[in-house]
Design a protein around this motif. Structure first.
Motif, PDB file in Angstrom:
ATOM      1  N   GLU A 149      -4.746 -45.760  51.346  1.00 50.89           N
ATOM      2  CA  GLU A 149      -4.912 -45.812  49.942  1.00 50.89           C
ATOM      3  C   GLU A 149      -4.399 -44.549  49.449  1.00 50.89           C
ATOM      4  OE1 GLU A 149      -8.494 -47.834  48.122  1.00 50.89           O
ATOM      5  OE2 GLU A 149      -9.321 -47.080  50.164  1.00 50.89           O
ATOM      6  N   PHE A 150      -4.135 -44.425  47.912  1.00 48.65           N
ATOM      7  CA  PHE A 150      -3.821 -43.417  47.287  1.00 48.65           C
ATOM      8  C   PHE A 150      -4.942 -43.407  46.196  1.00 48.65           C
ATOM      9  CE2 PHE A 150       0.603 -44.747  48.994  1.00 48.65           C
ATOM     10  CZ  PHE A 150       0.416 -43.339  49.683  1.00 48.65           C
ATOM     11  N   VAL A 151      -5.586 -42.252  46.068  1.00 49.28           N
ATOM     12  CA  VAL A 151      -6.925 -42.072  45.493  1.00 49.28           C
ATOM     13  C   VAL A 151      -6.888 -41.059  44.250  1.00 49.28           C
ATOM     14  CG1 VAL A 151      -9.326 -41.968  45.368  1.00 49.28           C
ATOM     15  CG2 VAL A 151      -8.337 -43.271  47.067  1.00 49.28           C
ATOM     16  N   PRO A 152      -6.915 -41.182  43.117  1.00 49.03           N
ATOM     17  CA  PRO A 152      -6.963 -40.029  42.303  1.00 49.03           C
ATOM     18  C   PRO A 152      -8.253 -39.235  42.654  1.00 49.03           C
ATOM     19  CG  PRO A 152      -7.567 -42.266  41.028  1.00 49.03           C
ATOM     20  CD  PRO A 152      -7.263 -42.609  42.501  1.00 49.03           C
ATOM     21  N   VAL A 153      -8.006 -37.969  42.172  1.00 47.01           N
ATOM     22  CA  VAL A 153      -8.892 -36.999  42.242  1.00 47.01           C
ATOM     23  C   VAL A 153      -9.056 -36.321  40.817  1.00 47.01           C
ATOM     24  CG1 VAL A 153      -8.480 -36.698  44.833  1.00 47.01           C
ATOM     25  CG2 VAL A 153      -7.394 -35.122  43.006  1.00 47.01           C
ATOM     26  N   ASP A 154     -10.305 -35.653  40.537  1.00 46.64           N
ATOM     27  CA  ASP A 154     -10.612 -34.902  39.346  1.00 46.64           C
ATOM     28  C   ASP A 154     -10.501 -33.543  39.551  1.00 46.64           C
ATOM     29  OD1 ASP A 154     -11.342 -34.541  36.689  1.00 46.64           O
ATOM     30  OD2 ASP A 154     -13.399 -34.617  37.342  1.00 46.64           O
ATOM     31  N   TYR A 155      -9.231 -33.179  40.123  1.00 46.82           N
ATOM     32  CA  TYR A 155      -8.878 -31.794  40.216  1.00 46.82           C
ATOM     33  C   TYR A 155      -7.594 -31.621  39.693  1.00 46.82           C
ATOM     34  CZ  TYR A 155      -7.772 -27.311  42.724  1.00 46.82           C
ATOM     35  OH  TYR A 155      -7.621 -26.100  43.198  1.00 46.82           O
ATOM     36  N   ASP A 156      -7.299 -30.379  38.647  1.00 47.77           N
ATOM     37  CA  ASP A 156      -6.049 -30.572  38.126  1.00 47.77           C
ATOM     38  C   ASP A 156      -5.547 -29.087  38.082  1.00 47.77           C
ATOM     39  OD1 ASP A 156      -7.872 -29.296  36.451  1.00 47.77           O
ATOM     40  OD2 ASP A 156      -7.510 -30.559  34.844  1.00 47.77           O
ATOM     41  N   LEU A 157      -5.514 -28.268  39.227  1.00 46.02           N
ATOM     42  CA  LEU A 157      -4.818 -27.270  38.902  1.00 46.02           C
ATOM     43  C   LEU A 157      -3.289 -27.220  38.737  1.00 46.02           C
ATOM     44  CD1 LEU A 157      -4.633 -23.801  39.413  1.00 46.02           C
ATOM     45  CD2 LEU A 157      -4.335 -24.317  42.079  1.00 46.02           C
ATOM     46  N   ARG A 158      -2.647 -28.228  39.697  1.00 49.70           N
ATOM     47  CA  ARG A 158      -1.345 -28.570  39.370  1.00 49.70           C
ATOM     48  C   ARG A 158      -1.265 -29.903  38.747  1.00 49.70           C
ATOM     49  NH1 ARG A 158       1.656 -27.829  44.827  1.00 49.70           N
ATOM     50  NH2 ARG A 158       0.081 -28.720  45.597  1.00 49.70           N
ATOM     51  N   PRO A 159      -0.891 -30.121  37.706  1.00 46.27           N
ATOM     52  CA  PRO A 159      -0.748 -31.303  37.155  1.00 46.27           C
ATOM     53  C   PRO A 159      -0.094 -32.582  37.818  1.00 46.27           C
ATOM     54  CG  PRO A 159      -0.245 -29.756  35.463  1.00 46.27           C
ATOM     55  CD  PRO A 159      -0.160 -29.326  36.814  1.00 46.27           C
ATOM     56  N   THR A 160       0.868 -32.213  38.782  1.00 47.18           N
ATOM     57  CA  THR A 160       1.564 -33.261  39.713  1.00 47.18           C
ATOM     58  C   THR A 160       0.675 -33.538  41.050  1.00 47.18           C
ATOM     59  OG1 THR A 160       2.986 -31.508  40.728  1.00 47.18           O
ATOM     60  CG2 THR A 160       3.773 -32.682  38.636  1.00 47.18           C
ATOM     61  N   ALA A 161      -0.158 -32.870  41.307  1.00 47.79           N
ATOM     62  CA  ALA A 161      -1.069 -33.008  42.275  1.00 47.79           C
ATOM     63  C   ALA A 161      -2.519 -33.543  42.021  1.00 47.79           C
ATOM     64  CB  ALA A 161      -1.247 -31.642  43.078  1.00 47.79           C
ATOM     65  N   GLU A 162      -2.591 -34.954  41.759  1.00 46.91           N
ATOM     66  CA  GLU A 162      -3.923 -35.487  41.380  1.00 46.91           C
ATOM     67  C   GLU A 162      -4.411 -36.610  42.086  1.00 46.91           C
ATOM     68  OE1 GLU A 162      -3.155 -35.743  37.133  1.00 46.91           O
ATOM     69  OE2 GLU A 162      -3.722 -33.727  36.688  1.00 46.91           O
ATOM     70  N   GLU A 163      -3.924 -36.503  43.383  1.00 53.27           N
ATOM     71  CA  GLU A 163      -4.208 -37.671  43.969  1.00 53.27           C
ATOM     72  C   GLU A 163      -4.104 -37.225  45.597  1.00 53.27           C
ATOM     73  OE1 GLU A 163      -1.560 -41.030  44.042  1.00 53.27           O
ATOM     74  OE2 GLU A 163       0.125 -39.846  44.398  1.00 53.27           O
ATOM     75  N   MET A 164      -4.847 -38.214  46.441  1.00 57.89           N
ATOM     76  CA  MET A 164      -5.157 -37.991  47.840  1.00 57.89           C
ATOM     77  C   MET A 164      -4.777 -39.161  48.700  1.00 57.89           C
ATOM     78  SD  MET A 164      -9.045 -37.697  48.605  1.00 57.89           S
ATOM     79  CE  MET A 164     -10.250 -38.925  48.006  1.00 57.89           C
ATOM     80  N   LEU A 165      -4.290 -39.026  49.781  1.00 57.01           N
ATOM     81  CA  LEU A 165      -4.247 -39.994  50.809  1.00 57.01           C
ATOM     82  C   LEU A 165      -5.535 -40.068  51.434  1.00 57.01           C
ATOM     83  CD1 LEU A 165      -2.085 -41.814  52.260  1.00 57.01           C
ATOM     84  CD2 LEU A 165      -1.841 -39.941  53.860  1.00 57.01           C
ATOM     85  N   VAL A 166      -6.192 -41.401  51.478  1.00 54.12           N
ATOM     86  CA  VAL A 166      -7.320 -41.891  52.283  1.00 54.12           C
ATOM     87  C   VAL A 166      -6.608 -42.957  53.307  1.00 54.12           C
ATOM     88  CG1 VAL A 166      -9.392 -42.729  52.045  1.00 54.12           C
ATOM     89  CG2 VAL A 166      -8.512 -41.497  50.411  1.00 54.12           C
ATOM     90  N   VAL A 167      -7.136 -42.574  54.565  1.00 58.21           N
ATOM     91  CA  VAL A 167      -6.772 -43.445  55.786  1.00 58.21           C
ATOM     92  C   VAL A 167      -8.100 -43.962  56.163  1.00 58.21           C
ATOM     93  CG1 VAL A 167      -5.528 -43.562  57.793  1.00 58.21           C
ATOM     94  CG2 VAL A 167      -4.808 -41.982  56.131  1.00 58.21           C
ATOM     95  N   ASP A 168      -8.034 -45.063  56.582  1.00 60.04           N
ATOM     96  CA  ASP A 168      -9.345 -45.594  57.307  1.00 60.04           C
ATOM     97  C   ASP A 168      -9.011 -45.888  58.858  1.00 60.04           C
ATOM     98  OD1 ASP A 168     -11.342 -47.349  58.422  1.00 60.04           O
ATOM     99  OD2 ASP A 168     -11.018 -49.080  57.142  1.00 60.04           O
ATOM    100  N   CYS A 169      -9.494 -44.811  59.441  1.00 59.04           N
ATOM    101  CA  CYS A 169      -9.449 -45.017  60.930  1.00 59.04           C
ATOM    102  C   CYS A 169     -10.290 -45.739  61.876  1.00 59.04           C
ATOM    103  CB  CYS A 169      -9.314 -43.552  61.228  1.00 59.04           C
ATOM    104  SG  CYS A 169      -8.221 -42.292  60.431  1.00 59.04           S
ATOM    105  N   GLU A 170     -11.081 -46.206  61.223  1.00 58.36           N
ATOM    106  CA  GLU A 170     -12.305 -47.324  62.117  1.00 58.36           C
ATOM    107  C   GLU A 170     -11.412 -47.964  63.044  1.00 58.36           C
ATOM    108  OE1 GLU A 170     -15.674 -49.043  60.465  1.00 58.36           O
ATOM    109  OE2 GLU A 170     -15.705 -47.362  58.798  1.00 58.36           O
ATOM    110  N   GLY A 171     -11.858 -48.034  64.317  1.00 65.65           N
ATOM    111  CA  GLY A 171     -11.388 -48.930  65.226  1.00 65.65           C
ATOM    112  C   GLY A 171     -10.209 -48.526  66.051  1.00 65.65           C
ATOM    113  N   ASN A 172     -10.014 -47.152  65.834  1.00 67.83           N
ATOM    114  CA  ASN A 172      -8.928 -46.608  66.797  1.00 67.83           C
ATOM    115  C   ASN A 172      -9.285 -46.877  68.083  1.00 67.83           C
ATOM    116  OD1 ASN A 172      -7.822 -45.234  64.593  1.00 67.83           O
ATOM    117  ND2 ASN A 172      -8.533 -43.016  64.969  1.00 67.83           N
ATOM    118  N   GLY A 173      -8.043 -47.259  69.001  1.00 72.25           N
ATOM    119  CA  GLY A 173      -8.462 -47.282  70.485  1.00 72.25           C
ATOM    120  C   GLY A 173      -9.109 -48.544  70.687  1.00 72.25           C
TER     121      GLY A 173
END
Length: 233
Positions: free
Chosen positions: A209-233
């Motif tokens: 998922e790409f999730v917006p974050v409430d952190y705005d030091l850089r206007p173009t950097a306002e989202e994070m990558l969220v990876v569901d890793c459950e079930g590895n292996g």
């Protein structure tokens, strides 16, 4: 003036405070009371020190952790000085409401470094010297992994193969959730490597998922990558 934030060394040794981590990864204190947690790369962040103080098993990884305390202190000072010189010069590229002004940014950097250095001296076992894309941990070793200011940020010197391998390695050692921030490069735009990395993780069966974050030091950097890793292996 260039519209790009220049880093004239391979990487800068900069860290964030615990409070910044909560904001840039959209976490609450309750979210970081269950571990174990991995911070990779940790740099001179105070997150591991503060999360550990809450009683959470937390490990930071960085190739710089093979250095002495004096060497790391000097590296922190130089990196902060270099970073702040450019922040002042190119202040129009950033938003400083979060920090209360340009110099507030410097105070946060120094506060993170000071707490990190103190904890590094007292609790060296929390700090593991290692480098992506190969980590010395078992599969699913961590419930939560946080990765800030390496992937995508340095896409001018770390190629697609590195990014894919590094993201897969972070997912391998994570049994719960992996969060990566920012998705913007030094050019202050969304990195072209975000989609190839996301595609590779999806191919491996992970939810992305790409999730917006409430952190705005850089206007173009306002989202994070969220990876569901459950079930590895």
């Amino acid at each position: 003036m260039s519209d790009r934030f220049e880093v004239d060394r391979e990487f800068l040794f900069l860290g964030r405070t615990f409070e910044e981590y909560l904001d840039l990864f959209e976490l609450t204190v309750d979210d970081v009371t269950d571990g174990p947690i991995l911070d990779c790369p940790g740099g001179p962040s105070s997150f591991t020190a503060l999360a550990s103080a809450l009683g959470t098993e937390t490990t930071a990884v960085d190739p710089m952790y093979d250095r002495s305390l004096d060497e790391l202190e000097a590296e922190c000072s130089e990196s902060i000085e270099r970073n702040m010189a450019q922040v002042r010069e190119k202040r129009d590229l950033f938003e400083f409401d979060y920090y209360g002004g340009v110099e507030g940014r410097g105070r946060f950097l120094r506060a993170a470094a000071e707490r990190f250095l103190s904890d590094y001296e007292r609790n060296p076992d929390r700090y593991v010297s290692a480098s992506l894309p190969s980590l010395p941990f078992a599969d699913d070793a961590f419930a939560l992994t946080l990765s800030a200011n390496l992937l995508f940020l340095y896409d001018d010197r770390l190629d697609e193969a590195f990014h894919v391998d590094a993201a897969r390695e972070l997912a391998r050692v994570t049994g719960g959730e992996l969060r990566v921030f920012p998705l913007a490069s030094l050019a202050l735009e969304r990195s072209g490597l975000v989609d190839p990395v996301a595609d590779a993780l999806r191919e491996d069966g992970h939810g992305v998922e790409f999730v917006p974050v409430d952190y705005d030091l850089r206007p173009t950097a306002e989202e994070m990558l969220v990876v569901d890793c459950e079930g590895n292996g």
